[in-house]
Motif scaffolding. Structure first.
Motif, PDB file in Angstrom:
ATOM      1  N   LEU A 286     -11.267  31.586  69.767  1.00  0.00           N
ATOM      2  CA  LEU A 286     -11.821  30.281  69.387  1.00  0.00           C
ATOM      3  C   LEU A 286     -13.115  30.039  70.175  1.00  0.00           C
ATOM      4  CD1 LEU A 286     -11.116  27.853  67.580  1.00  0.00           C
ATOM      5  CD2 LEU A 286     -10.036  26.795  69.563  1.00  0.00           C
ATOM      6  N   THR A 287     -13.096  30.408  71.445  1.00  0.00           N
ATOM      7  CA  THR A 287     -14.273  30.217  72.295  1.00  0.00           C
ATOM      8  C   THR A 287     -15.436  31.090  71.820  1.00  0.00           C
ATOM      9  OG1 THR A 287     -12.806  29.812  74.150  1.00  0.00           O
ATOM     10  CG2 THR A 287     -15.085  30.339  74.681  1.00  0.00           C
ATOM     11  N   ARG A 288     -15.131  32.351  71.506  1.00  0.00           N
ATOM     12  CA  ARG A 288     -16.188  33.265  71.047  1.00  0.00           C
ATOM     13  C   ARG A 288     -16.892  32.685  69.824  1.00  0.00           C
ATOM     14  NH1 ARG A 288     -17.034  37.241  67.472  1.00  0.00           N
ATOM     15  NH2 ARG A 288     -15.009  37.016  66.478  1.00  0.00           N
ATOM     16  N   ARG A 289     -16.087  32.162  68.896  1.00  0.00           N
ATOM     17  CA  ARG A 289     -16.668  31.597  67.678  1.00  0.00           C
ATOM     18  C   ARG A 289     -17.488  30.352  68.006  1.00  0.00           C
ATOM     19  NH1 ARG A 289     -13.535  32.795  62.680  1.00  0.00           N
ATOM     20  NH2 ARG A 289     -12.423  34.686  63.182  1.00  0.00           N
ATOM     21  N   ALA A 290     -16.954  29.491  68.873  1.00  0.00           N
ATOM     22  CA  ALA A 290     -17.645  28.232  69.170  1.00  0.00           C
ATOM     23  C   ALA A 290     -18.959  28.483  69.910  1.00  0.00           C
ATOM     24  CB  ALA A 290     -16.730  27.335  70.004  1.00  0.00           C
ATOM     25  N   VAL A 291     -18.955  29.431  70.850  1.00  0.00           N
ATOM     26  CA  VAL A 291     -20.193  29.723  71.597  1.00  0.00           C
ATOM     27  C   VAL A 291     -21.248  30.272  70.635  1.00  0.00           C
ATOM     28  CG1 VAL A 291     -21.225  31.233  73.347  1.00  0.00           C
ATOM     29  CG2 VAL A 291     -19.048  30.115  73.813  1.00  0.00           C
ATOM     30  N   ALA A 292     -20.830  31.189  69.766  1.00  0.00           N
ATOM     31  CA  ALA A 292     -21.784  31.775  68.807  1.00  0.00           C
ATOM     32  C   ALA A 292     -22.357  30.671  67.914  1.00  0.00           C
ATOM     33  CB  ALA A 292     -21.091  32.841  67.971  1.00  0.00           C
ATOM     34  N   GLN A 293     -21.496  29.760  67.499  1.00  0.00           N
ATOM     35  CA  GLN A 293     -21.931  28.678  66.596  1.00  0.00           C
ATOM     36  C   GLN A 293     -22.917  27.744  67.319  1.00  0.00           C
ATOM     37  OE1 GLN A 293     -18.535  26.506  65.254  1.00  0.00           O
ATOM     38  NE2 GLN A 293     -19.559  25.705  63.429  1.00  0.00           N
ATOM     39  N   ALA A 294     -22.586  27.357  68.546  1.00  0.00           N
ATOM     40  CA  ALA A 294     -23.466  26.437  69.291  1.00  0.00           C
ATOM     41  C   ALA A 294     -24.825  27.093  69.540  1.00  0.00           C
ATOM     42  CB  ALA A 294     -22.804  26.046  70.608  1.00  0.00           C
ATOM     43  N   GLN A 295     -24.790  28.385  69.899  1.00  0.00           N
ATOM     44  CA  GLN A 295     -26.068  29.067  70.187  1.00  0.00           C
ATOM     45  C   GLN A 295     -26.887  29.261  68.914  1.00  0.00           C
ATOM     46  OE1 GLN A 295     -24.659  32.401  72.554  1.00  0.00           O
ATOM     47  NE2 GLN A 295     -25.420  31.413  74.408  1.00  0.00           N
ATOM     48  N   ARG A 296     -26.212  29.591  67.813  1.00  0.00           N
ATOM     49  CA  ARG A 296     -26.939  29.779  66.556  1.00  0.00           C
ATOM     50  C   ARG A 296     -27.638  28.490  66.137  1.00  0.00           C
ATOM     51  NH1 ARG A 296     -26.110  28.918  61.269  1.00  0.00           N
ATOM     52  NH2 ARG A 296     -23.976  28.226  61.492  1.00  0.00           N
ATOM     53  N   LEU A 297     -27.003  27.371  66.445  1.00  0.00           N
ATOM     54  CA  LEU A 297     -27.588  26.094  66.039  1.00  0.00           C
ATOM     55  C   LEU A 297     -28.639  25.600  67.034  1.00  0.00           C
ATOM     56  CD1 LEU A 297     -24.314  24.476  64.727  1.00  0.00           C
ATOM     57  CD2 LEU A 297     -26.285  25.130  63.349  1.00  0.00           C
ATOM     58  N   GLY A 298     -28.808  26.342  68.138  1.00  0.00           N
ATOM     59  CA  GLY A 298     -29.925  26.036  69.037  1.00  0.00           C
ATOM     60  C   GLY A 298     -29.564  25.410  70.369  1.00  0.00           C
ATOM     61  N   ALA A 299     -28.279  25.347  70.721  1.00  0.00           N
ATOM     62  CA  ALA A 299     -27.929  24.793  72.038  1.00  0.00           C
ATOM     63  C   ALA A 299     -28.259  25.828  73.115  1.00  0.00           C
ATOM     64  CB  ALA A 299     -26.447  24.446  72.096  1.00  0.00           C
ATOM     65  N   GLU A 300     -28.761  25.348  74.255  1.00  0.00           N
ATOM     66  CA  GLU A 300     -29.011  26.247  75.383  1.00  0.00           C
ATOM     67  C   GLU A 300     -27.740  26.261  76.230  1.00  0.00           C
ATOM     68  OE1 GLU A 300     -32.697  25.024  77.218  1.00  0.00           O
ATOM     69  OE2 GLU A 300     -32.079  26.113  79.011  1.00  0.00           O
ATOM     70  N   PHE A 301     -27.434  27.415  76.811  1.00  0.00           N
ATOM     71  CA  PHE A 301     -26.131  27.555  77.462  1.00  0.00           C
ATOM     72  C   PHE A 301     -26.295  28.321  78.773  1.00  0.00           C
ATOM     73  CE2 PHE A 301     -21.832  29.842  77.026  1.00  0.00           C
ATOM     74  CZ  PHE A 301     -21.233  28.890  77.817  1.00  0.00           C
ATOM     75  N   ILE A 302     -25.891  27.721  79.881  1.00  0.00           N
ATOM     76  CA  ILE A 302     -25.994  28.417  81.161  1.00  0.00           C
ATOM     77  C   ILE A 302     -24.619  28.458  81.837  1.00  0.00           C
ATOM     78  CG2 ILE A 302     -27.162  28.543  83.391  1.00  0.00           C
ATOM     79  CD1 ILE A 302     -29.370  26.863  82.301  1.00  0.00           C
ATOM     80  N   VAL A 303     -24.218  29.660  82.233  1.00  0.00           N
ATOM     81  CA  VAL A 303     -22.940  29.845  82.890  1.00  0.00           C
ATOM     82  C   VAL A 303     -23.026  31.073  83.785  1.00  0.00           C
ATOM     83  CG1 VAL A 303     -22.019  31.158  80.933  1.00  0.00           C
ATOM     84  CG2 VAL A 303     -20.456  30.032  82.473  1.00  0.00           C
ATOM     85  N   PRO A 304     -22.552  31.092  85.004  1.00  0.00           N
ATOM     86  CA  PRO A 304     -21.900  30.001  85.699  1.00  0.00           C
ATOM     87  C   PRO A 304     -22.913  29.106  86.411  1.00  0.00           C
ATOM     88  CG  PRO A 304     -21.797  31.986  87.051  1.00  0.00           C
ATOM     89  CD  PRO A 304     -22.566  32.325  85.813  1.00  0.00           C
ATOM     90  N   LEU A 305     -22.761  27.819  86.237  1.00  0.00           N
ATOM     91  CA  LEU A 305     -23.627  26.857  86.931  1.00  0.00           C
ATOM     92  C   LEU A 305     -22.846  25.560  87.067  1.00  0.00           C
ATOM     93  CD1 LEU A 305     -26.380  26.417  88.185  1.00  0.00           C
ATOM     94  CD2 LEU A 305     -27.268  25.802  85.949  1.00  0.00           C
ATOM     95  N   GLU A 306     -22.685  25.119  88.314  1.00  0.00           N
ATOM     96  CA  GLU A 306     -21.871  23.929  88.564  1.00  0.00           C
ATOM     97  C   GLU A 306     -22.764  22.712  88.733  1.00  0.00           C
ATOM     98  OE1 GLU A 306     -19.039  24.475  91.647  1.00  0.00           O
ATOM     99  OE2 GLU A 306     -18.158  22.479  91.348  1.00  0.00           O
ATOM    100  N   VAL A 307     -22.325  21.590  88.192  1.00  0.00           N
ATOM    101  CA  VAL A 307     -23.034  20.334  88.450  1.00  0.00           C
ATOM    102  C   VAL A 307     -22.346  19.665  89.636  1.00  0.00           C
ATOM    103  CG1 VAL A 307     -23.671  18.093  87.522  1.00  0.00           C
ATOM    104  CG2 VAL A 307     -23.778  20.116  86.072  1.00  0.00           C
TER     105      VAL A 307
END
Ligand SMILES: Cc1cc2nc3c(=O)[nH]c(=O)nc-3n(C[C@H](O)[C@H](O)[C@H](O)COP(=O)(O)OP(=O)(O)OC[C@H]3O[C@@H](n4cnc5c(N)ncnc54)[C@H](O)[C@@H]3O)c2cc1C
Length: 553
Positions: A286-307
């Motif tokens: 489920l995560t693999r699909r969701a990450v691919a979907q978010a990135q395809r739609l243009g979300a920027e994603f940084i990991v590991p990074l703690e707030v």
């Protein structure tokens, strides 16, 4: 190395020939399409493939055959190739058998005959299954190899990081694997350097930190822009859903996670109640699909990074990051969920990562093949964890303080556990202490009926109890309930400090916290439903509210 195999099983020669022809026309470049005319022949082929060291990607089998039926072919194939995808080919009248097989044989999909046209009814299903299978497939001689000691917390940290970030790797235990010693020698790596991560090009990272691994794999580690419309903290189901909607609706969206995408759901071996996945779906899939979907739609994603914290001035929010940097954003979504609280029994802290694991720790489960393990907790997550571990361990004991699982676990899991011979329930029991020399070797279990304590030999303890919200990074102006869950919307009115904190003329929006423009969604929120679907729903809804907030400023 031979091509991975797609195995087709049908006792009707015409059907078998037709499916093979269709599959070959599309997949022959990368896969061998092999046929079997009966269940017996299929299982013999599976054993032969295993003996040759070939990879099996998908099995598509007819249900009604003389002798061994399709569902049995799938169950037995799963014992030999646990990762192969399983499809039942059914006549319309066999749909009931297919639905039953979802539970019994952990079927991935069923296809009704006829499957014409294959472009619409066969290939999309097989494409999807092959995609999922490929995501976890690592050819024997290729890719990342991690060499270390099974009982080292550092090894556990890197295994957990690679697995939860969906990076395929091969684990080599230096005490058991000849190949591990050969690799160390070839790379000039000494035992003090372990764990060591070997890359395909021959380079090695010695005792790496997760961030170094991410950097070496070319993952972005710093933000591309100075100012964002929406920064989402936490990439569990709530954060991932918000990233999909935020990016698709034109917001400059950044998603951060301190560890890996997927959150708690990502550690689940099988989510059975998420809409649209009748055969269940693993958290990692489920995560693999969701990450691919978010990135395809243009979300920027940084990991590991703690707030680490937020300061707010003139409507802008400055996020202090674990790497010492800052990001500025107009809105924030806190989607940081929950985490397991440390179990207080003596010995647990010392052996954490050396046989004591929090949550499912799916990356560790195969190391306990043939061993005895304990699962502590009676919720659905513990039930799923026990079912997953039972595939490897010789015995799984579920330790709960209550007298049964009735009030804490869904009936479908209670039924699955009752039907699994190597799982045993230890009710009215708790852990007194954990013991061992550098690794878990024994536990003392206390009966709550008569207070007696007994020491028993076990190899690992998987803890699924005691959660707390991850809200400590939020500033004092974000009000929380007595347990630390973030208050939002109307619930804020009941908080004593609300009038002192909220200075807007309007009411807070549904998922807005007491800091305007800071929203919360999912398990970190007071009153959350603790479900994947509700976290996803809130993540999606928060983006609508972000738009509304931005239109006011
Ligand atoms: C083993 C298991 C099995 C489950 N099975 C099911 C099931 O079958 N069905 C179901 O509906 N629900 C299930 N649940 C519950 C479900 O997974 C949760 O309700 C859901 O994951 C909550 O999502 P979330 O996005 O709110 O938070 P989480 O999933 O908790 O994600 C929060 C994320 O935030 C990150 N984070 C935390 N603090 C920071 C910070 N300061 N900076 C950056 N990142 C941070 C964390 O690393 C984490 O990835 C299960 C839970 C577990 C543990």
């Amino acid at each position: 190395m031979n091509k991975p195999v797609i195995l087709v099983v049908d006792d009707d020669p015409q059907v078998l020939a037709a499916v093979r022809r269709d599959l070959r026309s599309r997949y022959r470049e990368s896969y061998s399409v092999v046929g079997a005319a009966s269940g017996e022949e299929a299982l013999a082929t599976v054993r032969e493939l295993k003996a040759r060291g070939d990879a099996l990607a998908v099995v598509i089998t007819d249900q009604r055959m003389p002798g061994i039926h399709g569902t049995e072919v799938l169950s037995r194939t799963r014992e030999i190739y646990p990762d192969a995808r399983r499809v039942l080919l059914t006549a319309y009248s066999d749909i009931d058998a297919a639905v039953r097989a979802i539970n019994e044989s952990h079927l991935d999909h069923y296809l009704s005959k006829p499957w014409d046209p294959p472009e619409e009814r066969l290939f999309p299903v097989v494409d999807d299954l092959l995609d999922t299978w490929q995501a976890g497939y690592l050819p024997e001689a290729k890719g990342l190899r991690l060499v270390g000691h099974q009982w080292s917390p550092r090894s556990h940290e890197i295994k957990n990081f690679l697995a939860s970030n969906l990076i395929p790797y091969r684990w080599l235990d230096v005490a058991r694997d000849e190949a591990a010693r050969a690799l160390l020698e070839a790379g000039g790596v000494s035992p003090e350097d372990l764990p060591a991560l070997f890359f395909e090009d021959g380079s090695v990272l010695r005792q790496p930190e997760p961030r170094q691994v991410a950097e070496r794999l070319g993952r972005p580690l710093s933000a591309a822009f100075d100012v964002y419309d929406l920064v989402i903290v936490g990439a569990g189901p709530a954060g991932l859903a918000a990233a999909v909607y935020g990016a698709s609706e034109g917001l400059r969206t950044l998603l951060l996670d301190r560890h890996s995408p997927g959150g708690q759901a990502g550690t689940s071996s099988r989510i059975e109640n998420y809409l649209g996945f009748p055969a269940g779906v693993s958290g990692s899939e489920l995560t693999r699909r969701a990450v691919a979907q978010a990135q395809r739609l243009g979300a920027e994603f940084i990991v590991p990074l703690e707030v680490m914290g937020i300061s707010i001035a003139d409507g802008y929010k400055r996020l202090a990051l674990g790497d010492g940097r800052e990001i500025v954003t107009r809105t924030v979504l806190a989607a940081t969920g929950m985490e397991y609280r440390e179990h207080q029994a003596p010995g647990v802290a010392d052996l954490s990562g050396a046989g004591v694991y929090y949550g499912a720790a799916t990356a560790e489960a195969p190391a306990f093949r043939g061993r005895r393990v304990l699962v502590v907790g009676g919720g659905n997550s513990a039930g799923q964890g026990a079912m997953y571990l039972a595939r490897f361990a010789s015995e799984v004991q579920i330790v709960v303080r209550r007298d049964s699982l009735r009030e804490t676990m869904s009936q479908y899991l209670i039924d699955q556990i009752a039907g699994t011979s190597n799982i045993r329930l230890r009710s009215l029991t708790e852990i007194d202490r954990v013991e061992g020399d550098g690794r878990v070797e024994r536990v003392a279990l206390r009966s709550l009926e008569d207070g007696a304590s007994r020491v028993e030999e076990v190899d690992a303890v998987f803890i699924f109890i005691g959660t707390r919200p991850r809200s400590d990074w939020l500033p004092a102006g974000v009000l929380r309930d007595a347990k630390g869950f973030v208050l939002t919307g109307r619930d804020l009115r009941a908080a004593d400090a609300f009038a002192r904190t909220w200075k807007e003329r309007r009411e807070p929006m549904a998922l807005e916290t007491s800091a305007p423009g800071v929203f919360a969604a999912g398990d970190v929120r007071s009153g959350a439903m603790n479900r994947v679907a509700s976290a996803v729903g809130e993540g999606a809804m928060s983006v609508r509210l972000v738009h509304e907030y931005l239109s006011l400023t």
